[in-house]
Scaffold this motif. Structure first.
Motif, PDB file in Angstrom:
ATOM      1  N   ALA A   1       0.809  -1.218   0.000  1.00 24.62           N
ATOM      2  CA  ALA A   1       0.000   0.000   0.000  1.00 24.62           C
ATOM      3  C   ALA A   1       0.844   1.271   0.000  1.00 24.62           C
ATOM      4  CB  ALA A   1      -0.940   0.001   1.198  1.00 24.62           C
ATOM      5  N   ALA A   2       2.026   1.214   0.605  1.00 23.06           N
ATOM      6  CA  ALA A   2       2.900   2.390   0.677  1.00 23.06           C
ATOM      7  C   ALA A   2       4.013   2.361  -0.353  1.00 23.06           C
ATOM      8  CB  ALA A   2       3.500   2.493   2.083  1.00 23.06           C
ATOM      9  N   PHE A   3       3.883   1.498  -1.362  1.00 24.44           N
ATOM     10  CA  PHE A   3       4.922   1.323  -2.374  1.00 24.44           C
ATOM     11  C   PHE A   3       4.714   2.348  -3.488  1.00 24.44           C
ATOM     12  CE2 PHE A   3       6.879  -1.942  -5.543  1.00 24.44           C
ATOM     13  CZ  PHE A   3       8.081  -1.249  -5.515  1.00 24.44           C
ATOM     14  N   GLY A   4       5.254   3.546  -3.284  1.00 23.04           N
ATOM     15  CA  GLY A   4       5.091   4.614  -4.253  1.00 23.04           C
ATOM     16  C   GLY A   4       6.375   4.910  -5.002  1.00 23.04           C
TER      17      GLY A   4
ATOM     18  N   GLN B   1       9.613   5.102  -3.066  1.00 21.92           N
ATOM     19  CA  GLN B   1      10.029   3.846  -2.436  1.00 21.92           C
ATOM     20  C   GLN B   1      10.728   2.901  -3.413  1.00 21.92           C
ATOM     21  OE1 GLN B   1       6.945   5.320  -1.690  1.00 21.92           O
ATOM     22  NE2 GLN B   1       7.915   6.020   0.199  1.00 21.92           N
ATOM     23  N   ARG B   2      10.853   3.313  -4.663  1.00 16.88           N
ATOM     24  CA  ARG B   2      11.486   2.441  -5.656  1.00 16.88           C
ATOM     25  C   ARG B   2      12.987   2.332  -5.382  1.00 16.88           C
ATOM     26  NH1 ARG B   2       9.244   5.346 -11.015  1.00 16.88           N
ATOM     27  NH2 ARG B   2       9.856   7.136  -9.728  1.00 16.88           N
ATOM     28  N   ALA B   3      13.470   1.101  -5.309  1.00 21.34           N
ATOM     29  CA  ALA B   3      14.878   0.877  -4.985  1.00 21.34           C
ATOM     30  C   ALA B   3      15.666   0.294  -6.152  1.00 21.34           C
ATOM     31  CB  ALA B   3      15.001  -0.045  -3.774  1.00 21.34           C
ATOM     32  N   SER B   4      15.057  -0.600  -6.928  1.00 20.42           N
ATOM     33  CA  SER B   4      15.758  -1.222  -8.058  1.00 20.42           C
ATOM     34  C   SER B   4      14.738  -1.603  -9.121  1.00 20.42           C
ATOM     35  CB  SER B   4      16.537  -2.455  -7.590  1.00 20.42           C
ATOM     36  OG  SER B   4      17.423  -2.896  -8.609  1.00 20.42           O
ATOM     37  N   TRP B   5      15.194  -1.705 -10.355  1.00 24.95           N
ATOM     38  CA  TRP B   5      14.264  -1.960 -11.448  1.00 24.95           C
ATOM     39  C   TRP B   5      14.977  -2.592 -12.640  1.00 24.95           C
ATOM     40  CZ3 TRP B   5      17.011   2.401 -10.879  1.00 24.95           C
ATOM     41  CH2 TRP B   5      17.568   2.976 -12.013  1.00 24.95           C
TER      42      TRP B   5
ATOM     43  N   ALA C   1       9.180  -3.281   1.960  1.00 19.92           N
ATOM     44  CA  ALA C   1       7.764  -3.377   2.295  1.00 19.92           C
ATOM     45  C   ALA C   1       7.350  -2.422   3.405  1.00 19.92           C
ATOM     46  CB  ALA C   1       7.423  -4.817   2.701  1.00 19.92           C
ATOM     47  N   ASP C   2       8.317  -1.848   4.108  1.00 16.11           N
ATOM     48  CA  ASP C   2       7.961  -0.949   5.216  1.00 16.11           C
ATOM     49  C   ASP C   2       7.756   0.494   4.765  1.00 16.11           C
ATOM     50  OD1 ASP C   2      10.529  -0.107   4.701  1.00 16.11           O
ATOM     51  OD2 ASP C   2      11.372  -0.772   6.613  1.00 16.11           O
ATOM     52  N   GLY C   3       7.827   0.727   3.470  1.00 16.49           N
ATOM     53  CA  GLY C   3       7.542   2.048   2.946  1.00 16.49           C
ATOM     54  C   GLY C   3       8.673   3.050   3.038  1.00 16.49           C
ATOM     55  N   ARG C   4       9.871   2.618   3.360  1.00 20.58           N
ATOM     56  CA  ARG C   4      10.982   3.571   3.471  1.00 20.58           C
ATOM     57  C   ARG C   4      11.326   4.158   2.098  1.00 20.58           C
ATOM     58  NH1 ARG C   4      15.852  -0.418   5.210  1.00 20.58           N
ATOM     59  NH2 ARG C   4      14.064  -1.449   6.240  1.00 20.58           N
TER      60      ARG C   4
END
Length: 270
Positions: A186-189, A192-196, A215-218
């Protein structure tokens, strides 16, 4: 799965040499056999180059793959559970569980503006996405299949551009996550993107992509492409956490499953 490949002509069939004691009696026949194979080979090769198989009613597998988005069950495109044997850092195994499937849609707001611009020439027929979490529920990853309107030449050109210009490594060309309400993502905006990873297929009109985060939304100040985050010795936070492996590993397996499904769905009946 992903994402049918056109079959080429098999040139393994060749005239079998005749025994020396029969050569004088069968020279003419042998020449006819050789010429016959040549004519058949030429016809089959010509058919392959034009995308056909020699039969007027044979399906164009490239074009057929473009329509699979509405005929393949979601559980085949995005299985509820995906096994990633050896997909983690150091060859560790991974298991991903699907937590949300986005409604099939167009491409509006699915990509950062520049990535949307880069993909625009290929067109957007349909976009399918799902979000997964790992076995520890520490990470979330959105994986997507963009079905384009492009032909084989256009897909090859797009792939060449990505490779030549390194577009899959640019942080301003990232796909966006699917942050489903009331789920672990739900908080994955965007922040919050780290790798792709982004992969342009050339045997089907599909672009496969994945983007991962905690997953903790950091928030993540410096996201890193999976191709770099999975390199030995990488020391960034996404690399150390294995988020490059999450994006690359899940994307690879969804792509493989799609290819398998597409091959079966577009296989010419015997």
């Amino acid at each position: 799965m992903t994402f049918g490949e056109p079959e080429g002509y098999d040139e393994q069939a060749r005239p079998v040499p005749l025994a020396a004691r029969l050569r004088s009696r069968t020279t003419v026949a042998a020449v006819c056999v050789v010429l016959g194979f040549g004519l058949i080979g030429g016809a089959a090769t010509g058919s392959w180059l034009t995308g056909g198989s020699g039969d007027d009613g044979a399906p164009d597998t490239f074009a057929a793959a473009a329509e699979l988005w509405h005929s393949i069950p979601v559980d085949q495109l995005f299985p509820p559970t995906v096994q990633g044997t050896g997909a983690g850092p150091g060859g560790a195994d991974r298991t991903w569980t699907r937590i949300a499937v986005a409604p099939d849609s167009g491409c509006q707001n699915a990509f950062d503006p520049l990535l949307h611009k880069v993909l625009a020439p290929a067109g957007c027929r349909r976009l399918l996405r799902a979000t997964y979490t790992d076995a520890t529920r520490s990470y979330v990853t959105t994986v997507g299949l963009l079905f384009t309107k492009a032909d084989a030449a256009a897909m090859s050109a797009l792939d060449a551009r990505f490779r030549k210009e390194g577009l899959d490594r640019r942080a301003d060309l990232m796909p966006r996550p699917y942050a489903a309400k009331d789920t672990l993502a739900a908080a994955f905006g965007d922040k919050q993107r780290a790798s792709w990873t982004v992969s342009v297929l050339t045997d089907t009109p599909v672009v496969v992509f994945a983007v991962s985060g905690w997953a903790d939304g950091r928030t993540v100040d410096t996201p890193q492409p999976a191709a770099d985050a999975t390199q030995s010795g990488a020391t960034t936070d996404p690399a150390q956490a294995g988020l490059g492996n999450e994006a690359q590993g899940l994307s690879d397996r969804i792509e493989r499953a799609f290819r398998k499904t597409a091959d079966a769905a577009t296989e010419e009946p015997s």
